[in-house]
Design a protein around this motif. Structure first.
Motif, short mmCIF file in Angstrom:
data_model
loop_
_atom_site.label_atom_id
_atom_site.label_comp_id
_atom_site.label_asym_id
_atom_site.label_seq_id
_atom_site.Cartn_x
_atom_site.Cartn_y
_atom_site.Cartn_z
N ASP A 18 57.96 78.44 28.55
CA ASP A 18 57.72 77.04 28.17
C ASP A 18 56.53 76.92 27.23
O ASP A 18 56.20 75.82 26.78
CB ASP A 18 57.48 76.18 29.42
N GLN A 27 60.47 86.67 21.40
CA GLN A 27 61.37 86.60 20.25
C GLN A 27 61.15 87.77 19.30
O GLN A 27 62.10 88.41 18.84
CB GLN A 27 61.16 85.27 19.52
N GLY A 66 74.19 83.40 20.50
CA GLY A 66 73.80 82.00 20.54
C GLY A 66 74.91 81.06 20.95
O GLY A 66 74.67 79.85 21.16
N THR A 69 74.77 78.62 25.33
CA THR A 69 73.71 77.61 25.22
C THR A 69 72.52 77.97 26.10
O THR A 69 71.37 77.66 25.76
CB THR A 69 74.25 76.23 25.61
N LYS A 70 72.77 78.66 27.22
CA LYS A 70 71.66 79.06 28.09
C LYS A 70 70.76 80.06 27.38
O LYS A 70 69.52 79.94 27.42
CB LYS A 70 72.21 79.67 29.39
N LEU A 72 70.51 80.49 24.10
CA LEU A 72 69.89 79.86 22.94
C LEU A 72 68.74 78.94 23.37
O LEU A 72 67.66 78.95 22.76
CB LEU A 72 70.94 79.07 22.16
N ASN A 73 68.95 78.17 24.42
CA ASN A 73 67.91 77.24 24.87
C ASN A 73 66.74 77.95 25.55
O ASN A 73 65.64 77.40 25.62
CB ASN A 73 68.51 76.20 25.83
N THR A 74 66.99 79.17 26.05
CA THR A 74 65.92 79.91 26.72
C THR A 74 65.10 80.73 25.74
O THR A 74 63.87 80.69 25.77
CB THR A 74 66.51 80.85 27.80
N PRO A 77 64.79 78.12 21.79
CA PRO A 77 64.93 76.66 21.91
C PRO A 77 64.51 75.96 20.62
O PRO A 77 63.73 76.51 19.82
CB PRO A 77 63.98 76.33 23.06
N ALA A 78 65.01 74.80 20.41
CA ALA A 78 64.73 74.06 19.17
C ALA A 78 63.24 73.82 18.98
O ALA A 78 62.74 73.82 17.85
CB ALA A 78 65.50 72.74 19.18
N ARG A 79 62.51 73.64 20.10
CA ARG A 79 61.08 73.33 19.99
C ARG A 79 60.27 74.52 19.47
O ARG A 79 59.14 74.36 19.00
CB ARG A 79 60.54 72.90 21.35
N SER A 80 60.86 75.75 19.53
CA SER A 80 60.12 76.94 19.09
C SER A 80 60.37 77.28 17.63
O SER A 80 59.70 78.16 17.09
CB SER A 80 60.53 78.15 19.93
#
Length: 803
Positions: A18, A27, A66, A69-70, A72-74, A77-80
């Motif tokens: 998070d 990443q 990707g 969705t799990k 990709l979101n982990t 995630p779009a916020r990163s």
């Protein structure tokens, strides 16, 4: 990010993913593992690493992993994405600075008419076809009709007309074509393509920024003013820094930091102007002086971190935007086939047509066409900028990425299939393959890893020159350079030398290696011809073997796989270097010698009139020892050399009578040759018979000769091993190179060429004509001077044709 930069740890009940830092670390590690793993899997196909990085980015994106969705979101995630894209663009920014360093404007100005014509046709034809393709895209892909038309036309034209200069250099080196006339022609044309593509891209970006032509004009004019300011104001500063960093001295840290700060500042200015931050870094790279060591030091400081760590993030950033699923239906897949065909027809067709018009043979013309169709990172840069500026939508972006991947992927296998070096009938036959032969000049291919090997190598050449006369010594000094995964085009091209100079560098500044060879030629009567082999260690033996065949060498000298340390011990360079020597011993078309370097003559080359060395030759019998004895006989001709031949009585229980007779004949021939020189009378040659038979007696006898400068021995003499675990040096040579034997003498271990015991060398038929096709090989027969390329070339245009 929900919780800021770093977490308090999993034990505090927090999820590290998070937070920004743990997530970007994960990443980066994932990207490196995936891209390097794919690069390893694609190595048998000899694909450039950019292919693995593009595929890795696509696999991590919504096209493959990707789709979960799990995942990709982990992991992504779009916020990163803001943090990831920022790091990726910093890596890209400095990489394009390196790309600018690769381009020498002086070389581009001197580009021959043929290369310039190939380049211009390779840009104009696909650019026009790209504009035509753009109309099919706008009519077939929903949403593109809303994008600005003029920028879309230019972006499509640029995307189809790009040639990736760094990727092309890598492919040419992998295929061992970089030093050929064909490779140099392709590199010159690609350099012009690269500069032209960046100019067109700047135009496309200026047009895409706004619908107002006045603002676009202001952007272009300001960009031109920036470029002029860089050349007028900034280049003198960089020239001053380069001159303050002479060869052989460390470059000051403040100069490196100042240059990198200039790169960032220039990128900021071009971003403010509106033509993207990448252009500032690229322009600074172009104006950095290519002479001297400053540019190479910049590469060493920047390349490993950027190319290895940050640049792969850009491919993942592109892959996360590439959704192959958007290419659905017959119409979309038809567009993909159309754009691939148009890209190949435009680029390959334009280059091939021009090659044929300027009278380049058809097979070479096809090869140049496919090489010019290489895409790479710059293609992704163009497509990403187009997508970010809303010129391309997701479907058009995915189609163009797959086009770039496909056209680059097919380059290597197609070039390998269609480009076969020819065997011209005018080549001289390969006659002399051993030292003991007396048929023509003695040609030596001497290999070395680095500058520290050159003094010993040159002193050995001086010892071996003989008295000249009818059978002169011709030496080819081959610099063996490992092609590492991180090698950029500039580090490869700078090191690849023709006439001992980088082929694209007009500077009169000499490299350290070149100075050493020039100094030797001033002090000796032997002409040493520099060559360079750049390859990975698994195939570099092919360069050595092919060059030995091309130059009709009688003996190949390769360096021992261990180097001398300050405490007098040897440290291995690695099993890969050991394997190179074993492959050369197994497959060479002539005799082979392994040189154990203990600093013969010190750290500098000794002038001919000052040579005063002692040579010890250990003769046990057998073909290898007879070859070593012939080499020692040539050394005995030098007036500054004293030679001691110690003949040990071998165990003849299993020895053939003809082998014993051959030994006696070789000894008598040696004595007759020495008598003809009068060397026995002046005491410069001594011949000793020793009764030593056991290991202890042999070791004791060798110890009496430990104060000599050079040992010359055969690789496989008929004697018991002097060590338990002998390496490629054989039973005696391994002992002479071991810590057990205390000496400062270098060792030359010789294996005689024998196709009967060297099965893989049988393909080099003694009656066959080697594939020598360059004009310089004709000169070899006459004068033995100049420079040499590593790879034979079937087509070699004259200098007037290249002009």
């Amino acid at each position: 990010m929900a919780g800021g930069v770093t977490s308090h740890g999993a034990f505090q009940g927090e999820n590290p993913l998070d937070y920004a830092l743990p997530l970007v670390i994960l990443q980066i590690c994932l990207v490196i593992v995936v891209t390097r793993g794919l690069a390893y899997l694609l190595r048998p196909l000899r694909q450039p690493r950019v292919i693995a990085e593009i595929i890795g980015g696509i696999l991590l994106g919504p096209s493959a992993l990707g789709r979960s969705t799990k995942f990709l979101n982990t992991v992504f995630p779009a916020r990163s994405m803001t943090v990831l894209d920022t790091l990726a663009n910093i890596g890209l920014l400095f990489f394009l600075f390196l790309v600018g360093l690769e381009l020498d404007l002086n070389a581009i100005r001197r580009t021959g008419k043929k290369a310039l014509a190939i380049s211009l046709s390779g840009i104009a034809v696909p650019f026009v076809i790209g504009i035509g393709t753009s109309f099919a895209f706008r009519a077939s892909i929903p949403g593109l009709e809303d994008s600005p038309q003029a920028p879309f036309l230019v972006f499509m034209g640029v995307a189809l007309s790009i040639t990736a200069f760094p990727v092309l250099a890598r492919i040419l080196t992998e295929l061992k074509l970089l030093t050929t006339d064909l490779g140099r022609m392709a590199m010159s044309a690609a350099a012009v393509d690269d500069v032209t593509a960046w100019i067109l891209l700047a135009l496309a970006i200026a047009l895409s920024g706004t619908r107002s032509p006045i603002i676009s004009l202001w952007v272009l004019l300001t960009a031109v003013g920036f470029v002029v300011a860089v050349f007028v104001l900034l280049r003198p500063v960089l020239v001053w820094i380069s001159r303050r960093s002479p060869d052989g001295e460390p470059v000051k840290e403040v100069y490196i930091v100042a240059t990198l700060a200039i790169v960032l500042a220039s990128s900021f200015v071009t971003d403010v102007i509106g033509i993207h931050a990448l252009f500032g870094a690229f322009i600074v790279g172009i104006v950095v002086p290519k002479d001297g060591q400053f540019a190479s030091v910049l590469i060493e400081k920047v390349e490993e971190l950027i190319s290895g760590l940050f640049l792969p993030l850009y491919f993942v950033s592109s892959g996360l935007k590439t959704n192959v699923a958007t290419i659905s239906g017959a119409k979309s897949w038809g567009l993909l086939v159309l754009v691939i065909l148009n890209a190949c027809v435009g680029k390959i067709g334009g280059a091939v047509a021009t090659c044929l018009l300027v009278k380049i043979p058809f097979r070479e013309a096809i090869t140049i066409g496919f090489l010019m169709n290489t895409k790479g990172l710059v293609e992704l840069v163009v497509l990403n900028i187009g997508r970010d500026r809303k010129v391309l939508n997701d479907e058009a972006f995915a189609i163009m990425v797959l086009m770039a991947l496909f056209t680059t992927f097919i380059t290597t296998p197609i070039v390998m299939a269609i480009y076969k070096p020819a065997r011209p009938s005018s080549a001289a036959p390969y006659k002399r393959r051993t030292i003991a032969g007396d048929d023509g000049d003695l040609r030596v291919l001497a290999c070395f890893h680095g500058y520290r090997n050159i003094p010993t190598l040159l002193n050995l050449v001086e010892l071996s020159r003989g008295t000249g006369g009818r059978h002169r010594l011709v030496v080819y000094a081959m610099h063996l350079i490992e092609l590492s995964e991180r090698s950029s085009a500039i580090s490869m091209v700078h090191r690849t030398r023709r006439n001992a100079m980088p082929f694209f560098n007009s500077s009169k500044t000499s490299s350290t290696t070149e100075v050493a060879f020039e100094a030797f030629q001033q002090l000796s009567t032997v002409r040493v011809r520099p060559m360079t082999a750049i390859s990975d260690l698994e195939t570099i033996h092919r360069d050595i073997i092919d060059s030995a065949s091309n130059k009709r060498a009688a003996i190949v000298i390769v360096p021992y796989h261990k180097t001398l340390q300050h405490d007098g011990t040897f440290q291995s360079l690695g099993s890969a270097y050991h394997a190179v020597n074993k492959r050369v011993l197994r497959e060479a078309p002539c005799s082979v010698a392994i040189l154990v370097d203990r600093g013969l003559g010190g750290h500098s080359q000794v002038a001919a009139q000052n040579v005063a060395f002692s040579v010890a030759m250990l003769f046990f019998g057998g073909p290898d020892d007879r070859e070593a004895l012939a080499y020692a006989a040539r050394m005995a001709e030098h007036p500054g050399i004293t030679v001691t031949v110690s003949r040990f009585q071998p165990n003849r229980a299993a020895a053939a009578e003809e082998d014993a007779a051959a030994d006696e004949a070789a000894v008598e021939a040696f004595k007759a040759r020495v008598a003809g020189l009068g060397a026995e009378d002046d005491g410069s040659v001594r011949f000793e018979e020793r009764e030593a038979r056991s290991r202890e007696e042999v070791v004791e006898a060798i110890g009496l000769l430990s104060k000599c400068n050079v040992f010359v021995v055969g690789r496989m003499p008929p004697t018991a091993p002097l060590m338990e675990h002998a390496d490629e040096l054989g039973p005696v040579g391994s002992y002479l190179a071991s810590p057990e034997f205390k000496t400062s003498a270098s060792v030359l271990v010789i294996k005689r060429y024998d196709p009967a015991t060297n099965p893989k060398s049988r393909r080099f038929d003694p009656k066959a004509r080697p594939p020598v096709a360059t004009d310089e090989d004709t000169i070899d027969e006459e004068v033995g001077g100049g420079g040499a390329a590593v790879v034979p070339v079937p087509w070699s245009p004259s200098p007037s044709e290249l002009a």
